[in-house]
Design an enzyme around this catalytic site. Structure first.
Site, PDB file in Angstrom:
ATOM      1  N   THR A 166      12.329   5.967   2.877  1.00  0.00           N
ATOM      2  CA  THR A 166      12.007   5.532   4.244  1.00  0.00           C
ATOM      3  C   THR A 166      12.434   6.608   5.235  1.00  0.00           C
ATOM      4  OG1 THR A 166      12.322   3.227   3.619  1.00  0.00           O
ATOM      5  CG2 THR A 166      12.433   3.721   5.974  1.00  0.00           C
TER       6      THR A 166
ATOM      7  N   ASN B 118       2.296   1.629  -4.263  1.00  0.00           N
ATOM      8  CA  ASN B 118       3.296   0.734  -4.844  1.00  0.00           C
ATOM      9  C   ASN B 118       2.741  -0.636  -5.229  1.00  0.00           C
ATOM     10  OD1 ASN B 118       3.183   0.905  -1.891  1.00  0.00           O
ATOM     11  ND2 ASN B 118       4.511  -0.868  -1.934  1.00  0.00           N
TER      12      ASN B 118
ATOM     13  N   GLN C 114       6.651   6.469  -5.666  1.00  0.00           N
ATOM     14  CA  GLN C 114       6.282   5.762  -6.887  1.00  0.00           C
ATOM     15  C   GLN C 114       5.790   6.713  -7.977  1.00  0.00           C
ATOM     16  OE1 GLN C 114       6.596   2.524  -7.520  1.00  0.00           O
ATOM     17  NE2 GLN C 114       7.196   1.809  -5.495  1.00  0.00           N
TER      18      GLN C 114
ATOM     19  N   SER D 206      12.599   9.036  -3.815  1.00  0.00           N
ATOM     20  CA  SER D 206      13.798   8.219  -3.705  1.00  0.00           C
ATOM     21  C   SER D 206      14.449   8.019  -5.071  1.00  0.00           C
ATOM     22  CB  SER D 206      13.347   6.866  -3.143  1.00  0.00           C
ATOM     23  OG  SER D 206      14.429   6.059  -2.852  1.00  0.00           O
ATOM     24  N   ALA D 207      15.784   7.904  -5.102  1.00  0.00           N
ATOM     25  CA  ALA D 207      16.480   7.785  -6.387  1.00  0.00           C
ATOM     26  C   ALA D 207      16.332   6.413  -7.041  1.00  0.00           C
ATOM     27  CB  ALA D 207      17.970   8.095  -6.195  1.00  0.00           C
ATOM     28  N   HIS D 208      16.303   5.357  -6.223  1.00  0.00           N
ATOM     29  CA  HIS D 208      16.385   4.027  -6.844  1.00  0.00           C
ATOM     30  C   HIS D 208      15.088   3.595  -7.531  1.00  0.00           C
ATOM     31  CE1 HIS D 208      14.401   1.241  -3.871  1.00  0.00           C
ATOM     32  NE2 HIS D 208      14.540   2.300  -3.101  1.00  0.00           N
TER      33      HIS D 208
ATOM     34  N   THR E 170      27.377  13.577   6.533  1.00  0.00           N
ATOM     35  CA  THR E 170      28.081  13.917   5.289  1.00  0.00           C
ATOM     36  C   THR E 170      27.259  13.494   4.084  1.00  0.00           C
ATOM     37  OG1 THR E 170      30.204  13.714   6.396  1.00  0.00           O
ATOM     38  CG2 THR E 170      30.222  13.472   3.998  1.00  0.00           C
TER      39      THR E 170
ATOM     40  N   CYS F 132       8.989  -4.581  -0.866  1.00  0.00           N
ATOM     41  CA  CYS F 132       9.752  -4.043   0.252  1.00  0.00           C
ATOM     42  C   CYS F 132       9.516  -4.851   1.513  1.00  0.00           C
ATOM     43  CB  CYS F 132       9.347  -2.597   0.524  1.00  0.00           C
ATOM     44  SG  CYS F 132       9.562  -1.565  -0.886  1.00  0.00           S
TER      45      CYS F 132
END
Ligand SMILES: Cc1ncc(COP(=O)(O)O)c(C=O)c1O
Length: 374
Positions: free
Chosen positions: A52, A136, A164, A184-186, A225, A315
């Protein structure tokens, strides 16, 4: 990831001590792994909190830094909300947005962007085209390489939301001809809250207006960070996906066939939404989207608490609006409302698929009986 929450807890931005260097080393290694996985160089990866944020940085960042050349953006009706919503905001701020349609459900190319229409939508003041690589909801794989050639020939930047796709199908930024790419990682079994934006540095060098200012991290494109443990997990997850991709895709293809044929045998009036399942180059193997005529998809989903499926887009499952993606295919509102999306992944087994077939078919039959009685 574990050491980076405990003994190697340094801040990757601290350049004056060994604790910071260790964290920085871990981030550098992860950045290199992620960059190589998509055919990019390490300096082209900007870490974010997820796709996002990557989409927002790409769309707003390009729009704002190219305002003088032109304020027009081309995208597609079936994009994820993480693209459509930032585009909406940009259009409220004076940018112009054209959303091109996709081929309807009665065509073989269902879900694909028509290159002619995309070409026609591009104007002299277009500064960016954004087309997702894999959808998606219906798993359709866009012909981004061809779209990339169109954009190249007109000197227009191309962004793709590859959330995706990365880790599930081969993705190479040079082959695709993209200038910016979100992921994205997830979505690849990595930690939640970490993502990346690929930003091309050469031929052409993409200029972006940062959306977060502060400590100058990520070459000042995204201050804040870094989530060291998350980034380490992201790289590891992606490496595992690449190692397993071929075997996993064959396994998922078989599981999806089992699911679809099992459902077709067990329930009447079931229709497939999106591209044919037989063409793996057109549709992601882990995706299945079906409509169960006469049933409310939301009610069906809610009646099966032991099955993690979604009606419409997960989502946006807090938003009861019928899926904008299925509507864009020209599917009737009734069938859109009766749709269910199944996502098959690494930890799914044939037994679970059989359980799903049984539970879905029993529930569909029960709800249809109740509808007849009422
Ligand atoms: C295509 C697509 N883009 C963007 C997102 C948002 O990603 P994130 O949850 O990492 O912000 C998703 C999430 O499902 C997605 O499927």
């Amino acid at each position: 990831m574990l050491p980076y929450w405990t003994e190697t807890y340094g801040n990757a931005g601290s350049t004056s001590h060994v604790f910071g260097w260790d964290a920085q080393d871990a981030v550098d290694t992860a950045r290199q792994i992620i960059a190589s996985a998509i055919g990019a160089s390490a300096r082209e990866i900007v870490f974010t909190s997820g796709a996002t944020e990557s989409n927002n940085l790409a769309l707003r960042g390009v729009a704002q830094s190219n305002r003088r050349q032109g304020g027009h953006i081309v995208s597609v009706l079936t994009e994820h909300k993480a693209v459509l919503d930032p585009l909406n905001r940009l259009s409220r701020r004076g940018f112009e947005v054209t959303l091109v349609p996709v081929a309807p459900c009665d065509r073989e190319e269902v879900g694909l962007v028509d290159l002619e229409q995309l070409r026609d939508a591009i104007r002299t003041d277009t500064c960016l085209v954004s087309v997702m690589l894999v959808n998606n909801e219906i798993g359709v794989i866009q012909q981004i390489g061809e779209i990339g050639s169109v954009c190249r020939s007109r000197d227009i930047l191309l962004h793709t939301d590859a959330t995706q796709a990365v880790g599930k199908i081969p993705v190479d930024v040079a082959d695709l001809g993209v200038d910016l790419m979100s992921f994205s990682a997830h979505k690849i079994y990595g930690p939640k809250g970490v993502g990346a934006l690929y930003v091309r540095r050469r031929a052409p060098r993409v200029r972006l207006e940062p959306q977060l200012d502060g400590g100058g991290q990520e070459r000042s494109l995204r201050a804040g960070t870094l989530n060291v443990a998350g980034i380490v997990g992201f790289a590891r997850a992606l490496s595992l996906c690449l190692e397993e991709m071929q075997v996993e895709n064959t396994r998922l293809w078989q599981l999806r066939q089992r699911l679809f044929t099992g459902l077709c045998r067990a329930v009447d009036d079931l229709s497939l939404n999106g591209p044919a399942l037989e063409t793996p180059s057109r549709r992601l193997v882990g995706n299945l989207n079906c409509s169960f005529a006469g049933i409310d998809g939301e009610a069906l989903m809610m009646s099966m608490r032991d099955l993690a499926v979604s009606s419409g887009s997960a989502c946006t499952s807090t938003n009861p609006e019928p899926s904008h993606v299925l509507r864009a295919l020209g599917i009737s509102d009734d069938l859109v409302r009766s749709s269910l999306r199944f996502g098959l992944g690494r930890f799914n087994t044939a037994d679970e698929v059989d359980f799903a077939i049984e539970l879905v078919s029993e529930t569909v039959k029960r709800l249809r009986r109740m509808n007849r009685l009422s």
